[in-house]
Design a protein around this motif. Structure first.
Motif, PDB file in Angstrom:
ATOM      1  N   ARG A  64       0.875  -1.179   0.000  1.00  0.00           N
ATOM      2  CA  ARG A  64       0.000   0.000   0.000  1.00  0.00           C
ATOM      3  C   ARG A  64       0.907   1.222   0.000  1.00  0.00           C
ATOM      4  N   VAL A  65       0.724   2.080  -1.015  1.00  0.00           N
ATOM      5  CA  VAL A  65       1.584   3.246  -1.180  1.00  0.00           C
ATOM      6  C   VAL A  65       0.751   4.498  -1.435  1.00  0.00           C
ATOM      7  N   ASP A  66       1.275   5.631  -1.007  1.00  0.00           N
ATOM      8  CA  ASP A  66       0.738   6.924  -1.405  1.00  0.00           C
ATOM      9  C   ASP A  66       1.581   7.376  -2.579  1.00  0.00           C
ATOM     10  N   ALA A  67       0.935   7.832  -3.652  1.00  0.00           N
ATOM     11  CA  ALA A  67       1.670   8.203  -4.858  1.00  0.00           C
ATOM     12  C   ALA A  67       1.041   9.424  -5.512  1.00  0.00           C
ATOM     13  N   LEU A  68       1.897  10.166  -6.221  1.00  0.00           N
ATOM     14  CA  LEU A  68       1.480  11.350  -6.963  1.00  0.00           C
ATOM     15  C   LEU A  68       1.862  11.181  -8.423  1.00  0.00           C
ATOM     16  N   PRO A  69       1.070  11.743  -9.340  1.00  0.00           N
ATOM     17  CA  PRO A  69       1.410  11.653 -10.762  1.00  0.00           C
ATOM     18  C   PRO A  69       2.664  12.480 -11.066  1.00  0.00           C
ATOM     19  N   LEU A  70       3.544  11.915 -11.875  1.00  0.00           N
ATOM     20  CA  LEU A  70       4.757  12.602 -12.291  1.00  0.00           C
ATOM     21  C   LEU A  70       4.659  13.103 -13.725  1.00  0.00           C
ATOM     22  N   THR A  71       3.673  12.617 -14.478  1.00  0.00           N
ATOM     23  CA  THR A  71       3.473  13.036 -15.870  1.00  0.00           C
ATOM     24  C   THR A  71       2.009  13.389 -16.077  1.00  0.00           C
ATOM     25  N   ASP A  72       1.764  14.111 -17.152  1.00  0.00           N
ATOM     26  CA  ASP A  72       0.388  14.436 -17.513  1.00  0.00           C
ATOM     27  C   ASP A  72      -0.278  13.213 -18.128  1.00  0.00           C
ATOM     28  N   GLY A  73      -1.596  13.136 -17.980  1.00  0.00           N
ATOM     29  CA  GLY A  73      -2.329  12.026 -18.564  1.00  0.00           C
ATOM     30  C   GLY A  73      -3.815  12.312 -18.552  1.00  0.00           C
ATOM     31  N   ALA A  74      -4.558  11.440 -19.194  1.00  0.00           N
ATOM     32  CA  ALA A  74      -5.997  11.621 -19.300  1.00  0.00           C
ATOM     33  C   ALA A  74      -6.687  11.465 -17.954  1.00  0.00           C
ATOM     34  N   HIS A  75      -6.174  10.597 -17.103  1.00  0.00           N
ATOM     35  CA  HIS A  75      -6.828  10.323 -15.822  1.00  0.00           C
ATOM     36  C   HIS A  75      -5.774  10.384 -14.727  1.00  0.00           C
ATOM     37  N   ARG A  76      -5.753  11.473 -13.983  1.00  0.00           N
ATOM     38  CA  ARG A  76      -4.739  11.663 -12.945  1.00  0.00           C
ATOM     39  C   ARG A  76      -5.389  11.488 -11.570  1.00  0.00           C
ATOM     40  N   VAL A  77      -4.758  10.695 -10.735  1.00  0.00           N
ATOM     41  CA  VAL A  77      -5.262  10.455  -9.398  1.00  0.00           C
ATOM     42  C   VAL A  77      -4.124  10.637  -8.410  1.00  0.00           C
ATOM     43  N   ASP A  78      -4.338  11.484  -7.382  1.00  0.00           N
ATOM     44  CA  ASP A  78      -3.427  11.551  -6.244  1.00  0.00           C
ATOM     45  C   ASP A  78      -4.099  10.722  -5.168  1.00  0.00           C
ATOM     46  N   GLY A  79      -3.456   9.674  -4.693  1.00  0.00           N
ATOM     47  CA  GLY A  79      -4.139   8.873  -3.699  1.00  0.00           C
ATOM     48  C   GLY A  79      -3.300   7.744  -3.167  1.00  0.00           C
ATOM     49  N   THR A  80      -3.998   6.780  -2.640  1.00  0.00           N
ATOM     50  CA  THR A  80      -3.393   5.582  -2.075  1.00  0.00           C
ATOM     51  C   THR A  80      -3.686   4.432  -3.018  1.00  0.00           C
ATOM     52  N   PHE A  81      -2.646   3.632  -3.297  1.00  0.00           N
ATOM     53  CA  PHE A  81      -2.739   2.560  -4.275  1.00  0.00           C
ATOM     54  C   PHE A  81      -2.297   1.250  -3.645  1.00  0.00           C
ATOM     55  N   ASP A  82      -2.962   0.159  -3.988  1.00  0.00           N
ATOM     56  CA  ASP A  82      -2.540  -1.184  -3.580  1.00  0.00           C
ATOM     57  C   ASP A  82      -1.924  -1.878  -4.784  1.00  0.00           C
ATOM     58  N   LEU A  83      -0.631  -2.201  -4.674  1.00  0.00           N
ATOM     59  CA  LEU A  83       0.113  -2.888  -5.724  1.00  0.00           C
ATOM     60  C   LEU A  83       0.512  -4.263  -5.226  1.00  0.00           C
TER      61      LEU A  83
END
Length: 108
Positions: A64-83
């Motif tokens: 479980r990580v908190d991550a921020l977008p580093l590039t532009d894209g169609a769907h950008r989410v700042d949040g918590t991700f489960d990988l």
């Protein structure tokens, strides 16, 4: 929100996620990843395990990580991700995304 999509992941030397790409957007991990275990939905898989060797097929380590977008894209989410890394195929999966804005849109 449950995602279940294969994603490319760059890891640190000890195997923790550092960066990943989801829907053409590169995300950078900004918090210390938390490792936990989950059970796979074994009933959805057609994979059969040899007798006595199936335990590793049931449990899956999840980061479980908190991550921020580093590039532009169609769907950008700042949040918590489960990988998670699938124990059989060794493919990385984005299992879920947790984001207040997405939750508000879904449950408003």
């Amino acid at each position: 929100m449950r995602i279940d999509e294969a994603v490319p992941v760059e890891t640190t030397d000890d195997g923790a996620p550092l960066r990943f790409t989801w829907r053409r957007v590169v995300y950078g991990v900004v918090s210390s990843p938390e490792l936990w275990m989950t059970r796979q939905a074994w009933w959805r898989s057609a994979t059969r395990a040899p007798r006595g060797e199936g335990q590793h097929l049931l449990e899956m380590p999840v980061w479980r990580v908190d991550a921020l977008p580093l590039t532009d894209g169609a769907h950008r989410v700042d949040g918590t991700f489960d990988l998670a890394r699938d124990p059989v195929s060794h493919e990385w999966l984005l299992l879920g995304v947790f984001d207040d804005q997405i939750d508000q849109q879904l449950f408003a």
